[in-house]
Scaffold this active site. Structure first.
Site, PDB file in Angstrom:
ATOM      1  NE  ARG A   1     -64.847 -36.092   2.479  1.00  0.00           N
ATOM      2  CZ  ARG A   1     -65.283 -37.283   2.114  1.00  0.00           C
ATOM      3  NH1 ARG A   1     -65.434 -38.226   2.981  1.00  0.00           N
ATOM      4  NH2 ARG A   1     -65.636 -37.513   0.870  1.00  0.00           N
ATOM      5  CB  THR A   2     -58.199 -34.572   5.503  1.00  0.00           C
ATOM      6  OG1 THR A   2     -58.667 -35.877   5.823  1.00  0.00           O
ATOM      7  CG2 THR A   2     -57.562 -33.955   6.726  1.00  0.00           C
TER       8      THR A   2
ATOM      9  CE  LYS B   1     -38.104 -26.892  -9.486  1.00  0.00           C
ATOM     10  NZ  LYS B   1     -38.106 -25.423  -9.371  1.00  0.00           N
TER      11      LYS B   1
ATOM     12  NE  ARG C   1     -53.967 -36.993   5.227  1.00  0.00           N
ATOM     13  CZ  ARG C   1     -54.893 -37.934   5.427  1.00  0.00           C
ATOM     14  NH1 ARG C   1     -55.012 -38.949   4.592  1.00  0.00           N
ATOM     15  NH2 ARG C   1     -55.701 -37.858   6.452  1.00  0.00           N
TER      16      ARG C   1
ATOM     17  CG  HIS D   1     -56.366 -38.424  10.738  1.00  0.00           C
ATOM     18  ND1 HIS D   1     -56.173 -37.082  10.541  1.00  0.00           N
ATOM     19  CD2 HIS D   1     -57.381 -38.782   9.916  1.00  0.00           C
ATOM     20  CE1 HIS D   1     -57.039 -36.650   9.649  1.00  0.00           C
ATOM     21  NE2 HIS D   1     -57.779 -37.659   9.255  1.00  0.00           N
TER      22      HIS D   1
END
Lengths: 356, 356, 356
Positions: C54-55, C83, C104, C132
């Site tokens: 969504r974001t 890695k 995020r 957020h």
């Protein structure tokens, strides 16, 4: 408010609409540069709930070649779906971000369910074993480009004809054109279902059934190869005895006409030997490329309202009835209104087309 | 039909071609805006069969900065590969969708195999432990930009010199320029293979071997750091005793010249201490950025036919011989024609370069 | 060198800056075409270390609608992260490829950590349960568009008010506007923390606490729904007894004013019944769409230096002190300088805002 066009099932459109898409695709093949900014500023979302790089890249390439942009996912474990979001909410949100939405989902009827609440046109890129209309449009463009016509063709289809979604859809579409003759090549267990045979006959075309490629190949204009999975044979012995009968190789190609063409929806596994790739009649890679052009044409037709479909749900909604098909989207998305159409004595689910 | 250019191995090109790419990259660094629409309307496909975000994003950024579009995958479990499709079919289809194809695949020789049947130019973005030519071009651009030349340089390379693909490739390339001197820094067990030492000598350059960074750092123009994996040491005791000898920190940097530069192909793990990042001679992040410019130059050179490679397969195809390297692509893609070149008394596989 | 603007926490900006973003977003809603090439030639990188389609799609759509290009990952197992690369190195490299970076990451304070060494502006798209900010900007634009103002509003917030990141952020932001009144709807166990209540009061707003939607809904201008996870209830019995009290359905909606609006940050699970979607007051899908416009405005403001934040680290760096919050980014990225600000008698970590 404008009525949105969706492509869920080719049968929702008139033959004239199919011809319009194929014809526009031919124009694009001739002069792709003329269309390179046609969808500039538009965004396509590809929501792929199961893997299909081929189909997804084909749509993405089509949109890029029209000057548009791309969003989407190909890995539902990474999406809000993983947090338990239903199909409706995902569709509602993403169809407001994008101008056109392409969906592949393993549940039958899922694309129609998505279209019911979408804020933009929806294209079905495969809803389980049910429908895959853009593959059929691809096959039609290939025939038109390579044979010059969609009628009066001798067409062989080979493989698992019971379960083959692409074959069913192709046979239904080509039956709408005059004087096509179909040769159905499969094992006895994997013969084409009666209801599709009935459609072929009703629409005025002929078919015959044979049980090996060699019995059919001499007189064909086009041979459409698909895979028979090992598990579909009656037994392991049966598989060992029969498998080569349904594999196309140079020896079998030597019996075909010089103007026969070989198609395959890809990916192929073993059903066409690698050696055949060098034969100029082997057109399955070219066919994949036509898939980009036909999708370009489809996107234009939908965004510019050049084709017109039937309503998504036509039938009534009988109180208390539910679809019996366990793969039907109505089972995993319980908010969906049940809807059936009357076909003779039977009720058919309007999502997955299975009989009640 | 036009002969397609591919970049599989830098050795397929003449030094003049390398210089042309680096020189164009320098022009782009000076005026990137002049190139911002150079590949407008073109599509790059990135087929990454194993993870390498760094390399993939670098190519994607390069194509976007040239005005082009992107398709591809980075997760083979999501692709048709998961359905058993071979490399040839995936390449055939995707190289018809795209104008240029970038491939990373863990099998050695895979990029050459893909190029054999591709319908567009192919760039090798790493075929297992074998080759990674665009890293070497990145290193060359960095030297050219930061030291002003590719010859007459004192170059230290540190790390696992037995297995280090980027180091091998860099040493082979820089040996083609006059008066370069190499200092090889590793443990006794991880020394550079003899065949690369021979190449350095044949091409008229010198090398020396040392066993710690401190023994080498005072007189270098450039120190190229790479990782030594813990497992490569002879024993855990050996690892504990030696590990710090191959870690670059501020104490060691204090002994280097003020105009020495430090490079690293990234990702780094522990071999350069975080404290070194603030040193103005630490150029590995800037080097990563040069990687975008050199890839922009490479894409332009390939799409515009400005460089010219040797044929993909040069040798004969001895009947009945197969490559013995288990990581060679010829083992997993059985349709590939075996092909070897005669080098002295030995036959070398033309895919993975291993001796028969 | 130009000071880069980052959006880590709304509190780093003055209210006038929030208003500037929301106001620009309103302009874009009115005439999106006027902005369709505003970021032409620019690249956004979306680094998503945990799933949030969504974001991520919302940011991608915003950048495409401004004419920009996209790189990024949504699956850290595919990236160099797999890695063992640290956040600093990934950020350093990718922020040189891109013009703006959206991150995020599940660790609290991760976005600020990334911004410390980034070569381009960084936007926090969620750092664990911490912040957020673009969700809050979305909520503010929705209120401005649908209610015409950000002050003098009666606002209900329902759900898990202890842990709800979006609710905390919204309450803190709206407390800065005059005459807002908040109704806090939750179970006794999931009441809003005292420190946020104190902020509301300090800033001159009022709140009341109630324990069901029905106790609150009659007089609201806006009801902000969020989820209460089953595990948050005191016991299974408690869950069974109370769950329906916090589910919005048509019956409860019938008691609300005709001009009340319902928002939700999405994805929703069961907390809003499907039947409510047809109510014209249900604006959560429209709200998701506003999220694209506000992100377009934010990207423009950051790339064009139209807003100005406080420095990332303001406090001193007390020798030998470490943050005690196990989810703080300083634990997984040990090279980060510890930094605390003095708040009354307490020290607060400048990354995750938890008290020492």
């Amino acid at each position: 408010m404008r009525q949105l066009e969706h492509l869920i099932d080719l049968d929702d459109y008139k033959k004239a609409d199919w011809d319009a898409i194929v014809s526009l695709a031919q124009d694009i093949v001739k002069d792709p540069a003329a269309y390179s900014q046609r969808c500039s500023g538009k965004i396509m979302a590809t929501l792929f709930y199961e893997p299909s790089t081929r189909t997804q890249m084909s749509f993405q390439t089509a949109m890029l070649r029209l000057g548009g942009g791309l969003i989407g996912f190909d890995n539902p474990s990474v999406s809000s779906v993983a947090k338990g979001e239903n199909l409706k909410d995902t569709t509602k949100v993403v169809s407001n971000y994008a101008d056109i939405l392409v969906i592949r989902n393993p549940m039958e009827g899922s694309a129609k369910a998505a279209a019911l609440t979408a804020g933009c046109p929806v294209i079905n890129a495969g809803d389980g074993g049910h429908l895959h209309p853009t593959q059929t449009l691809t096959d039609m463009l290939t025939l038109k480009m390579e044979k010059g016509r969609l009628d009066d063709l001798k067409i062989g289809v080979c493989g698992d004809l019971v379960n083959g979604r692409t074959v069913h859809s192709l046979l239904k579409a080509l039956s709408c054109y005059k004087k096509n003759e179909f040769t159905l090549i499969s094992t006895k267990e994997l013969r084409l279902p009666d209801y599709i045979k009935d459609i072929i006959t009703e629409r005025g075309c002929k078919y015959r059934e044979v049980f090996s490629i060699e019995d059919a190949i001499e007189d064909l204009d086009m041979l459409y190869m698909t895979r028979i999975q090992r598990e579909r044979f009656a037994s392991m012995e049966e598989y060992e005895r029969q498998k080569n009968v349904f594999v196309l190789d140079n020896a079998k190609m030597s019996k075909a006409r010089s103007d026969m063409i070989v198609l395959h929806p890809l990916p192929r596994v073993d059903e066409i030997a690698s050696e055949v790739d060098a034969d100029p009649r082997a057109l399955y890679f070219k066919q994949a490329n036509y898939g980009v052009f036909v999708r370009m044409a489809l996107i234009i037709c939908m965004l510019e309202d050049r084709i017109h479909s039937a309503p998504l749900l036509k039938g009534g909604i009988p109180e208390g009835k539910a679809c019996a098909n366990p793969k039907c989207i109505t089972h995993t998305e319980p908010y969906l209104p049940h809807s059936f159409r009357q076909t003779g004595a039977a009720l058919e689910c309007e999502y997955c087309d299975s009989k009640l």
